[in-house]
Design a protein around this motif. Structure first.
Motif, PDB file in Angstrom:
ATOM      1  N   ASN A 276     -43.610   2.432  -8.712  1.00 19.31           N
ATOM      2  CA  ASN A 276     -43.464   2.514  -7.263  1.00 19.31           C
ATOM      3  C   ASN A 276     -42.243   3.370  -6.935  1.00 19.31           C
ATOM      4  O   ASN A 276     -41.120   2.997  -7.282  1.00 19.31           O
ATOM      5  N   PRO A 277     -42.419   4.519  -6.263  1.00 22.83           N
ATOM      6  CA  PRO A 277     -41.266   5.392  -5.992  1.00 22.83           C
ATOM      7  C   PRO A 277     -40.203   4.752  -5.106  1.00 22.83           C
ATOM      8  O   PRO A 277     -39.080   5.245  -5.038  1.00 22.83           O
ATOM      9  N   ARG A 278     -40.541   3.658  -4.426  1.00 23.02           N
ATOM     10  CA  ARG A 278     -39.533   2.953  -3.640  1.00 23.02           C
ATOM     11  C   ARG A 278     -38.613   2.115  -4.533  1.00 23.02           C
ATOM     12  O   ARG A 278     -37.499   1.782  -4.151  1.00 23.02           O
ATOM     13  N   LEU A 279     -39.130   1.764  -5.701  1.00 20.45           N
ATOM     14  CA  LEU A 279     -38.349   0.933  -6.624  1.00 20.45           C
ATOM     15  C   LEU A 279     -37.785   1.731  -7.794  1.00 20.45           C
ATOM     16  O   LEU A 279     -36.739   1.374  -8.342  1.00 20.45           O
ATOM     17  N   ALA A 280     -38.472   2.788  -8.185  1.00 20.34           N
ATOM     18  CA  ALA A 280     -38.044   3.609  -9.326  1.00 20.34           C
ATOM     19  C   ALA A 280     -37.864   5.041  -8.843  1.00 20.34           C
ATOM     20  O   ALA A 280     -38.844   5.729  -8.550  1.00 20.34           O
ATOM     21  N   ARG A 281     -36.629   5.490  -8.749  1.00 19.64           N
ATOM     22  CA  ARG A 281     -36.327   6.814  -8.205  1.00 19.64           C
ATOM     23  C   ARG A 281     -35.817   7.742  -9.302  1.00 19.64           C
ATOM     24  O   ARG A 281     -35.168   7.302 -10.253  1.00 19.64           O
ATOM     25  N   ILE A 282     -36.102   9.032  -9.119  1.00 25.54           N
ATOM     26  CA  ILE A 282     -35.559  10.069 -10.005  1.00 25.54           C
ATOM     27  C   ILE A 282     -34.411  10.745  -9.286  1.00 25.54           C
ATOM     28  O   ILE A 282     -34.558  11.198  -8.151  1.00 25.54           O
ATOM     29  N   ALA A 283     -33.259  10.793  -9.927  1.00 20.97           N
ATOM     30  CA  ALA A 283     -32.084  11.461  -9.367  1.00 20.97           C
ATOM     31  C   ALA A 283     -31.828  12.731 -10.159  1.00 20.97           C
ATOM     32  O   ALA A 283     -31.448  12.669 -11.329  1.00 20.97           O
ATOM     33  N   ALA A 284     -32.074  13.871  -9.533  1.00 29.19           N
ATOM     34  CA  ALA A 284     -31.827  15.177 -10.159  1.00 29.19           C
ATOM     35  C   ALA A 284     -30.936  15.960  -9.200  1.00 29.19           C
ATOM     36  O   ALA A 284     -31.428  16.661  -8.316  1.00 29.19           O
ATOM     37  N   LEU A 285     -29.646  15.827  -9.369  1.00 30.45           N
ATOM     38  CA  LEU A 285     -28.701  16.377  -8.400  1.00 30.45           C
ATOM     39  C   LEU A 285     -28.515  17.878  -8.571  1.00 30.45           C
ATOM     40  O   LEU A 285     -28.447  18.376  -9.698  1.00 30.45           O
ATOM     41  N   PRO A 286     -28.417  18.609  -7.458  1.00 29.28           N
ATOM     42  CA  PRO A 286     -28.124  20.046  -7.535  1.00 29.28           C
ATOM     43  C   PRO A 286     -26.643  20.259  -7.812  1.00 29.28           C
ATOM     44  O   PRO A 286     -25.875  19.295  -7.983  1.00 29.28           O
ATOM     45  N   ALA A 287     -26.222  21.517  -7.839  1.00 26.92           N
ATOM     46  CA  ALA A 287     -24.803  21.820  -8.024  1.00 26.92           C
ATOM     47  C   ALA A 287     -24.000  21.187  -6.892  1.00 26.92           C
ATOM     48  O   ALA A 287     -24.485  21.090  -5.757  1.00 26.92           O
ATOM     49  N   PRO A 288     -22.806  20.715  -7.158  1.00 25.59           N
ATOM     50  CA  PRO A 288     -22.014  20.047  -6.113  1.00 25.59           C
ATOM     51  C   PRO A 288     -21.650  20.991  -4.979  1.00 25.59           C
ATOM     52  O   PRO A 288     -21.433  22.186  -5.180  1.00 25.59           O
ATOM     53  N   THR A 289     -21.594  20.437  -3.779  1.00 20.17           N
ATOM     54  CA  THR A 289     -21.168  21.200  -2.609  1.00 20.17           C
ATOM     55  C   THR A 289     -19.645  21.326  -2.632  1.00 20.17           C
ATOM     56  O   THR A 289     -18.957  20.694  -3.452  1.00 20.17           O
ATOM     57  N   GLU A 290     -19.137  22.113  -1.713  1.00 17.04           N
ATOM     58  CA  GLU A 290     -17.682  22.270  -1.614  1.00 17.04           C
ATOM     59  C   GLU A 290     -17.023  20.925  -1.325  1.00 17.04           C
ATOM     60  O   GLU A 290     -15.974  20.598  -1.873  1.00 17.04           O
ATOM     61  N   ARG A 291     -17.649  20.136  -0.454  1.00 15.41           N
ATOM     62  CA  ARG A 291     -17.105  18.814  -0.130  1.00 15.41           C
ATOM     63  C   ARG A 291     -17.100  17.911  -1.361  1.00 15.41           C
ATOM     64  O   ARG A 291     -16.135  17.194  -1.629  1.00 15.41           O
ATOM     65  N   GLU A 292     -18.208  17.945  -2.127  1.00 11.18           N
ATOM     66  CA  GLU A 292     -18.304  17.088  -3.312  1.00 11.18           C
ATOM     67  C   GLU A 292     -17.304  17.494  -4.381  1.00 11.18           C
ATOM     68  O   GLU A 292     -16.836  16.646  -5.148  1.00 11.18           O
TER      69      GLU A 292
END
Length: 288
Positions: free
Chosen positions: A64-80
């Protein structure tokens, strides 16, 4: 660098049968996580083209995508970039009853950032010091943290790169950064060894997945993940379809009053039923 011994590919029938069985167990695990309010974080790291993405797809396929999520983060922003390094990853952590699959993670700092010079030596050393502390805090708080490193030989990696270059449907998977990993193979190897030395801790050990054969890698990784969590099948509330009530006089809006999607399928030429060989080819594309 030398060519590695070719590993025999797991037969397709055996692979598909066992994969489906394991995916059924993942669904049971998901239900257990939901009921128990558990929090699961799975980190997927490794060489470029080692099969991380395709394994994540098989893990998440029936969840269930509401319970099991994939986190694939892009390059960090200037703020991050101005935040504490681990901060942007914490935002994606699971709440009670959730699973998060990290397609690459905070270990970017120990890999690509270290090798490509995207972080300073001071930032890198701070990461090696803080990472074990950070992960101990996670596990002490009850998060089930699992870390997998997908290992592939230089020869097999190059073969997979060539395959992607020749396939217009998968060419997007290649970036200049990926190709850079060929010329920097030994630099990445040294970075991985140093990373393991500092972050392979009892509370959150690294588990290496041999990935010369992607089928074996997927099966081995999923089976191992399931073996590390003491879950059990949850009794579900039995469901049954209610009887459809009699009509109360509702009339559907006439189709001509709506904007319908054109029937593109009707313009296609008639195609015979796919042959067994064609079906096999389609299945191979799905499960390479």
């Amino acid at each position: 660098m030398t060519k590695s011994a070719r590993i025999e590919r797991l037969p397709k029938k055996i692979y598909e049968a066992e994969l489906f069985r394991l995916q059924g167990e993942l669904v049971k695990l998901q239900e257990w996580v939901k009921v128990e309010g558990a929090r699961v974080v799975v980190v997927f790291e490794g060489r470029d083209a080692a099969g991380k993405g395709s394994t994540i797809k098989r893990v998440a396929e029936y969840l269930n995508p509401r319970l099991a999520r994939i986190a694939a983060l892009p390059a960090p922003t200037e703020r991050e970039r101005g935040q504490w390094y681990f901060q942007r990853y914490i935002e994606h952590f699971p709440a009670a009853g959730q699973i998060v699959l990290f397609d690459r993670s905070w270990y970017n700092r120990a890999g690509v950032e270290r090798v490509m010079g995207f972080c300073s030596k001071e930032e890198y050393m701070r990461f090696l010091h803080q990472c074990p502390i950070f992960e101990r805090l996670l596990t002490e708080d009850g998060i089930l943290l699992r870390k997998y490193w997908f290992s592939v030989s230089d020869h097999e990696q190059e073969e997979r790169f060539r395959s992607r270059l020749q396939d217009p449907m998968r060419r997007w998977k290649l970036s200049p950064m990926d190709l850079e990993s060929i010329s920097r193979w030994e630099d990445y190897s040294r970075a991985k060894d140093e990373m393991f030395m500092h972050t392979d801790i009892p509370e959150a050990p690294w588990h290496v997945v041999e990935s010369e054969d992607k089928r074996r890698a997927r099966i081995n990784m999923i089976a191992h993940l399931l073996s590390t969590i003491r879950y059990h099948e949850v009794q579900r509330v039995p469901l049954s379809l209610p009887p459809r009530p009699p009509s109360s006089g509702y009339r559907r809006t006439p189709r001509e009053m709506q904007t319908l999607v054109p029937d593109h399928a009707a313009s296609l030429p008639a195609v015979a039923e796919p042959s067994a060989k064609s079906k096999s080819r389609q299945s191979r594309r799905r499960h390479p």
